[in-house]
Scaffold this active site. Structure first.
Site, PDB file in Angstrom:
ATOM      1  N   CYS A   1      80.564  81.841  -3.065  1.00  0.00           N
ATOM      2  CA  CYS A   1      79.786  80.708  -3.569  1.00  0.00           C
ATOM      3  C   CYS A   1      80.496  79.375  -3.402  1.00  0.00           C
ATOM      4  CB  CYS A   1      79.530  80.850  -5.071  1.00  0.00           C
ATOM      5  SG  CYS A   1      78.694  82.359  -5.518  1.00  0.00           S
TER       6      CYS A   1
ATOM      7  N   GLY B   1      83.372  82.743  -7.853  1.00  0.00           N
ATOM      8  CA  GLY B   1      84.401  83.715  -8.227  1.00  0.00           C
ATOM      9  C   GLY B   1      83.763  85.032  -8.587  1.00  0.00           C
TER      10      GLY B   1
ATOM     11  N   GLY C   1      78.204  80.072   1.202  1.00  0.00           N
ATOM     12  CA  GLY C   1      77.131  80.945   0.737  1.00  0.00           C
ATOM     13  C   GLY C   1      75.822  80.528   1.362  1.00  0.00           C
TER      14      GLY C   1
END
Ligand code: SF4
Length: 494
Positions: free
Chosen positions: A21, A123, A47
């Site tokens: 991300c 994460g 992403g």
């Protein structure tokens, strides 16, 4: 139903690790949404499956989340106008936990007693399943299968009074990696986990503050880089300015070293170092450690290019673009048919025959994951007439899975997880194969003495297997698998 639509990942990119991300937040400008969309566009490499923006206009929150690319969904005036406000946060997503459906896309949003709260996460929470089990037993109802949603429920169920205290209470229960940008009616909150595994930087555009994953997202809107958010630092940005908090016990930071090798854009800075320069230095180290006499150095585009330049400069061997990349196939395909799938790497990369025929070459690539693409590229070079093909990899063997927000296959599917270097060389049909040593990698990121094995300065678990945090969910899973194996090995009961 839009929520049921799921996208398949680009099948031509499936032999690379994928960052999960990118996050972006801006506070204090009338053009918050447009700037956020541009920032996310610059972070698209982090992403490509989904994107979203949430804004606050002083009274209400507004949100749009979509499956697909930023440029296809957040550029029209109608969309920008539908997200009013002087503060905004956004997210680009590649799923590692939870399927790619709309309800897993971010920013996540919750209406607490204190007001709305939107949250974007880069994460992976390594005890999310454990926390979710206990939250569900206490009555929480989850809307998604994303690991990030546990943060919302931990805040909702906290016994503390203020939103900030509830947020801190939630964060203290998390294991793993998180760079989070959150939007409340008062302002932005940014936080990086105590080890700082994933990046987060602070920027300014006139009086507006920006928090984002990489500095390239500052450049696109003309903002200036102020500093990295420190590992374990939480910043609150309101009308009164920025306050910094250090709510966690201090630990040796362990930012992801693979961001420097591959994930981050080469025009970004990390810890004040140019990512492009680090990759060139990696090439220099690689040339020193693994020399070979050949006619040409050729990068595997695009990620191998800076290291190949470093290799060529250090070795004095001429550099050529011996592989040309078609940039128009790097998009998400919906249900590709077998005929297209079988074309594989040729759809994306083609040999520059004029330069390759009759030459001995070194190919420089960033990493080997399953090895399937490396084999195809080496064979492509041989078909184009290369007399020798030597492969040099700008990182140590990727022998372990990542649990910190990077999509990696299970260990037994990683080529280096199941073969030694000679077996890998034979598998990918190269004349020679060498990887950068772990010390060489540390030297390239400005640690002249190499890796300090007692106190390493980075997370390098996918190379070393030394994970810097607890992996509660993974350990429980392995325990379960071992029990299942044990039961299976006992055979049928009589
Ligand atoms: Fe980065 Fe590898 Fe650590 Fe994952 S395991 S955070 S990819 S260094």
């Amino acid at each position: 139903m839009a929520d049921q639509l799921s996208l398949s990942t680009n099948p031509f990119d499936d032999d690379k690790l994928h960052e999960e991300c990118g996050v972006f937040g801006i506070f204090g400008t009338p053009d918050a949404t447009a700037h956020c969309a541009l920032g996310l566009h610059a972070l698209q490499h982090r992403g490509q499956e989904a994107a979203g923006i949430s804004t606050f206009d002083g009274e209400s929150f507004h949100s749009k989340r979509v499956l697909g690319h930023v440029a296809d969904n957040f550029t029209s005036k109608d969309v920008i106008d539908s997200l009013p406000g002087t503060s905004a946060i956004g997210h680009t997503r590649y799923s590692t936990t939870g399927e790619t459906v709309l309800r897993n896309c971010q920013p996540l949003f919750a209406e607490f007693a204190s007001g709305g709260f939107a949250c974007a996460h880069n994460g992976n929470i390594t005890n999310a399943a454990h926390l979710k089990n206990s939250l569900v037993q206490r009555g929480s109802i989850f809307q998604s299968t994303s690991d990030s949603e546990v943060i919302i429920h931990l805040i909702a169920t906290s016994r503390f009074r203020t939103l900030l205290d509830r947020y801190l209470d939630a964060l203290r229960q998390l294991e793993g990696a998180y760079s989070l940008v959150s939007l409340t009616k008062e302002g932005l909150i940014g936080v990086r986990d105590p080890l700082g595994v994933r990046p987060l930087v602070l920027g300014k555009l006139d009086n507006a503050f920006i928090l984002c994953s990489e500095t390239c997202a500052l450049d696109i809107i003309g903002a200036t880089y102020v500093r990295d958010i420190d590992p374990g630092e939480l910043v609150v940005i309101t009308q009164d300015g920025l306050t910094s908090h250090k709510p966690f016990p201090e630990e040796q930071p362990r930012p992801c070293i693979f961001e420097r090798v591959y994930f981050a854009r080469p025009d970004s800075y990390m810890d004040k170092m140019s990512v492009y320069e680090i990759r060139k230095r990696i090439g220099v180290e690689l040339a020193r450690e693994n020399p070979v006499k050949v006619d040409l150095v050729i990068p595997v585009p695009d990620s191998g290019t800076p290291s190949a330049i470093g290799y060529a400069q250090e070795s004095g061997i001429p550099f050529e673009l011996g592989i040309i990349r078609n940039h128009y196939v790097g998009r998400t395909f919906i249900e590709p048919n077998d005929q297209i799938r079988n074309l594989g790497v040729k759809l994306k990369l083609n040999a520059n025959r004029w330069h390759i025929a009759g030459k001995s070459i070194i190919l420089v690539d960033d990493s080997i994951v399953r090895g399937t693409t490396s084999l195809k590229i080496v064979n492509m070079m041989r078909e184009a007439g290369a007399t020798e093909v030597h492969l040099r990899i700008a990182s140590p063997p990727t022998a372990h899975s990542c649990f910190y927000g990077v999509d990696t296959p299970e260990r037994n599917k990683l080529l280096a997880g199941r073969m030694d270097i000679e077996e890998m060389r034979a598998y990918i049909n190269a004349d020679s194969l060498s990887f950068l040593s772990i010390d060489g990698l540390y030297r390239a990121v400005n640690q002249p003495g190499g890796r300090d094995n007692k106190c390493p300065a980075y997370c390098d678990a996918c190379f070393t297997g030394e994970y810097p945090t607890f992996l509660t969910d993974q350990s429980s899973q392995e325990k379960n698998n071992n029990q299942m194996d044990k039961i299976a090995s006992m055979g049928p009961r009589t």
